[in-house]
Motif scaffolding. Structure first.
Motif, short mmCIF file in Angstrom:
data_model
loop_
_atom_site.label_atom_id
_atom_site.label_comp_id
_atom_site.label_asym_id
_atom_site.label_seq_id
_atom_site.Cartn_x
_atom_site.Cartn_y
_atom_site.Cartn_z
N ASP A 1 -2.26 27.86 -37.19
CA ASP A 1 -1.28 27.62 -38.25
C ASP A 1 -0.74 28.91 -38.86
O ASP A 1 0.06 28.87 -39.80
CB ASP A 1 -1.90 26.75 -39.35
N GLY A 2 -1.23 30.05 -38.39
CA GLY A 2 -0.75 31.32 -38.91
C GLY A 2 -1.41 31.77 -40.20
O GLY A 2 -0.94 32.72 -40.84
N LEU A 3 -2.49 31.11 -40.58
CA LEU A 3 -3.20 31.48 -41.81
C LEU A 3 -4.21 32.60 -41.57
O LEU A 3 -4.71 33.20 -42.51
CB LEU A 3 -3.91 30.25 -42.39
N LEU A 4 -4.52 32.85 -40.31
CA LEU A 4 -5.38 33.96 -39.92
C LEU A 4 -4.66 34.77 -38.85
O LEU A 4 -3.85 34.24 -38.09
CB LEU A 4 -6.71 33.44 -39.35
N ASP A 5 -5.01 36.05 -38.77
CA ASP A 5 -4.44 36.92 -37.74
C ASP A 5 -5.37 37.04 -36.54
O ASP A 5 -4.93 37.19 -35.40
CB ASP A 5 -4.18 38.31 -38.32
N VAL A 6 -6.67 36.99 -36.81
CA VAL A 6 -7.68 37.22 -35.77
C VAL A 6 -8.92 36.40 -36.11
O VAL A 6 -9.22 36.16 -37.30
CB VAL A 6 -8.07 38.72 -35.71
N ILE A 7 -9.64 35.98 -35.08
CA ILE A 7 -10.98 35.42 -35.29
C ILE A 7 -11.96 36.29 -34.52
O ILE A 7 -11.76 36.61 -33.35
CB ILE A 7 -11.12 33.96 -34.81
N ALA A 8 -13.02 36.72 -35.20
CA ALA A 8 -14.08 37.52 -34.59
C ALA A 8 -15.31 36.63 -34.41
O ALA A 8 -15.96 36.26 -35.39
CB ALA A 8 -14.40 38.73 -35.46
N PHE A 9 -15.57 36.26 -33.18
CA PHE A 9 -16.64 35.31 -32.87
C PHE A 9 -17.93 36.01 -32.46
O PHE A 9 -17.90 36.98 -31.71
CB PHE A 9 -16.23 34.42 -31.69
N ALA A 10 -19.06 35.51 -32.93
CA ALA A 10 -20.35 35.82 -32.35
C ALA A 10 -20.99 34.47 -32.06
O ALA A 10 -21.56 33.83 -32.95
CB ALA A 10 -21.22 36.65 -33.29
N ALA A 11 -20.83 34.03 -30.83
CA ALA A 11 -21.27 32.69 -30.46
C ALA A 11 -21.37 32.60 -28.95
O ALA A 11 -20.78 33.42 -28.22
CB ALA A 11 -20.30 31.64 -30.99
N GLY A 12 -22.13 31.61 -28.49
CA GLY A 12 -22.25 31.41 -27.06
C GLY A 12 -20.91 31.05 -26.44
O GLY A 12 -20.05 30.44 -27.09
N ARG B 1 -35.06 26.25 -18.12
CA ARG B 1 -33.63 25.95 -17.89
C ARG B 1 -33.34 24.47 -18.06
O ARG B 1 -32.25 24.09 -18.47
CB ARG B 1 -33.20 26.40 -16.50
N ASN B 2 -34.32 23.64 -17.76
CA ASN B 2 -34.13 22.20 -17.93
C ASN B 2 -33.97 21.81 -19.40
O ASN B 2 -33.31 20.84 -19.73
CB ASN B 2 -35.31 21.43 -17.33
N MET B 3 -34.57 22.58 -20.29
CA MET B 3 -34.48 22.25 -21.72
C MET B 3 -33.17 22.78 -22.31
O MET B 3 -32.62 22.20 -23.23
CB MET B 3 -35.69 22.81 -22.49
N HIS B 4 -32.67 23.94 -21.79
CA HIS B 4 -31.37 24.45 -22.24
C HIS B 4 -30.88 25.47 -21.21
O HIS B 4 -31.64 26.36 -20.81
CB HIS B 4 -31.47 25.12 -23.61
N ARG B 5 -29.64 25.36 -20.78
CA ARG B 5 -29.15 26.21 -19.69
C ARG B 5 -29.11 27.69 -20.06
O ARG B 5 -29.13 28.55 -19.18
CB ARG B 5 -27.75 25.75 -19.24
N SER B 6 -29.08 28.00 -21.36
CA SER B 6 -29.08 29.41 -21.77
C SER B 6 -30.37 30.11 -21.37
O SER B 6 -30.42 31.34 -21.30
CB SER B 6 -28.88 29.52 -23.29
N VAL C 1 -42.83 26.41 -34.28
CA VAL C 1 -41.78 27.35 -33.90
C VAL C 1 -40.61 27.21 -34.87
O VAL C 1 -40.02 26.14 -34.99
CB VAL C 1 -41.27 27.10 -32.46
N GLY C 2 -40.27 28.28 -35.59
CA GLY C 2 -39.12 28.25 -36.48
C GLY C 2 -37.84 28.36 -35.67
O GLY C 2 -37.69 29.27 -34.86
N THR C 3 -36.90 27.45 -35.87
CA THR C 3 -35.66 27.40 -35.08
C THR C 3 -34.46 27.68 -35.97
O THR C 3 -34.25 28.78 -36.43
CB THR C 3 -35.54 26.05 -34.35
N GLY D 1 -28.01 22.79 -33.17
CA GLY D 1 -27.68 24.12 -32.67
C GLY D 1 -28.55 24.50 -31.48
O GLY D 1 -29.56 23.85 -31.19
N THR D 2 -28.18 25.59 -30.81
CA THR D 2 -28.94 26.05 -29.64
C THR D 2 -30.37 26.40 -30.00
O THR D 2 -31.31 26.07 -29.26
CB THR D 2 -28.25 27.27 -29.01
N TYR D 3 -30.57 27.07 -31.14
CA TYR D 3 -31.92 27.45 -31.55
C TYR D 3 -32.84 26.23 -31.65
O TYR D 3 -34.00 26.29 -31.22
CB TYR D 3 -31.88 28.17 -32.89
N TYR D 4 -32.35 25.16 -32.24
CA TYR D 4 -33.20 23.98 -32.44
C TYR D 4 -33.58 23.36 -31.10
O TYR D 4 -34.75 23.03 -30.85
CB TYR D 4 -32.52 22.95 -33.32
#
Length: 327
Positions: free
Chosen positions: A187-198, A284-289, A37-39, A44-47
């Protein structure tokens, strides 16, 4: 006489069992002796998810299998297509690109030996800004805003810039790890963060403790635009996810699906799907996701063809699969 009859009965039963076992073995004659299985990267969650799923299938079906570290969704599609691995994990965005021959790993080559197996979980797309910026909506993001999109070539970095461009946002692109980007935002070096994450995203949870933040939701119109143009689904971030939220926030998400080579035996894939879909407690026992790794969520794949073996299990158990989506 009774003793002799018992012996005869025992012999008959034993013979029947041997015949059944031989038949079962014959049915497996074209099954692979092992699988991979390629992870993605370790930690990470995939692994964790992929390795756990591989162990479950191997234990239940009595064949050797395990997870393998890879470069993630895009590479998994390529490795499955070429037959280097039997199974992989991917998101719908890279899958859509691969089917159309637009994968960055094989431009112009439609990956037609990749089939869908089952739904895994969602990766939500969410936006965070400091309250002090006054940014409370996507339309508030100023022209030239410095936006952090996560690690280079990640799902977030691949799709979120295009999503924001489609919504008319003008920005400067920044990359980095989520924790590092969170520090830059503070610290004001970014205005926004756009997340794609759990979710909850640790970087956002940490920011909430240290300062005031805005979790920015999509408007209904913005969400409809994104749904029309990208391989994502509607998603609501539960208010309980962050202390900042007072009610559920509208967002979009990209589904993750397990995939296989389309040329693997139908009976083998049927049994793999059966083991996975009928053992959600073990998943679910292996990962709650894996709580969303259930057959009801099979509807979230409209990109990849389903393997005939997987489709057969769904159809036998009352889940409709459009014939046009079966390989």
């Amino acid at each position: 006489m009774r003793h002799l009859s018992t012996k005869l009965l025992a012999g008959t039963v034993a013979g029947s069992l041997l015949v059944a076992a031989a038949a079962a073995q014959a049915d497996r004659s074209d099954w692979p002796s092992n699988f991979t299985v390629g992870t993605a990267s370790q930690g990470g969650t995939y692994y964790v998810y992929g390795s756990g799923w591989a162990n479950l299938v191997a234990d239940e079906l009595g064949i050797s299998g395990g997870g393998e570290v890879t470069g993630g969704p895009t590479q998994n599609l390529a490795l499955v297509h070429t037959g280097d691995i039997s199974f992989g994990l991917t998101t719908m965005g890279p899958a859509s690109d691969a089917v159309k021959g637009e994968s960055p790993l094989a431009p112009g080559v439609p990956m037609d030996n990749v089939c869908a197996l089952f739904p895994m979980y969602e990766t939500p797309f969410s936006i965070t800004a400091l309250s002090s910026t006054g940014i409370t909506s996507i339309s508030d993001i100023p022209d030239g805003a410095r936006i952090g999109f996560g690690p280079s070539a990640s799902t977030s970095d691949t799709y979120f810039p295009a999503i924001l461009e489609t919504l008319g946002v003008d920005f400067q692109r920044r990359n980095g790890g989520w924790s590092d980007l969170g520090g830059q935002l503070q610290d004001g070096l970014l205005d926004v963060i756009a997340f794609a994450a759990g979710i909850p995203i640790p970087a956002v949870s940490q920011l909430e403790v240290q300062t005031n933040v805005n979790i920015i939701e999509f408007t209904e119109e913005e969400m409809d635009t994104v749904l029309e143009n990208f391989p994502v689904s509607e998603f609501w971030i539960p208010a309980s996810t962050y202390s900042t939220l007072e009610e559920d926030a509208r967002a979009v998400s990209m589904w993750n699906f397990a995939i296989s080579r389309c040329d693997l035996p139908e009976d083998f894939i049927y049994e793999v799907t059966k083991v996975t879909m009928e053992n959600n407690d073990k998943m679910r026992n292996m990962h709650r996701s894996a709580e969303t790794s259930i057959p009801e969520n099979v509807v979230h794949n409209t990109v990849l063809p389903f393997h005939p073996g997987a489709a057969r299990w769904y159809q036998e158990n009352g889940y409709e699969i459009d014939e046009s989506l079966i390989n």
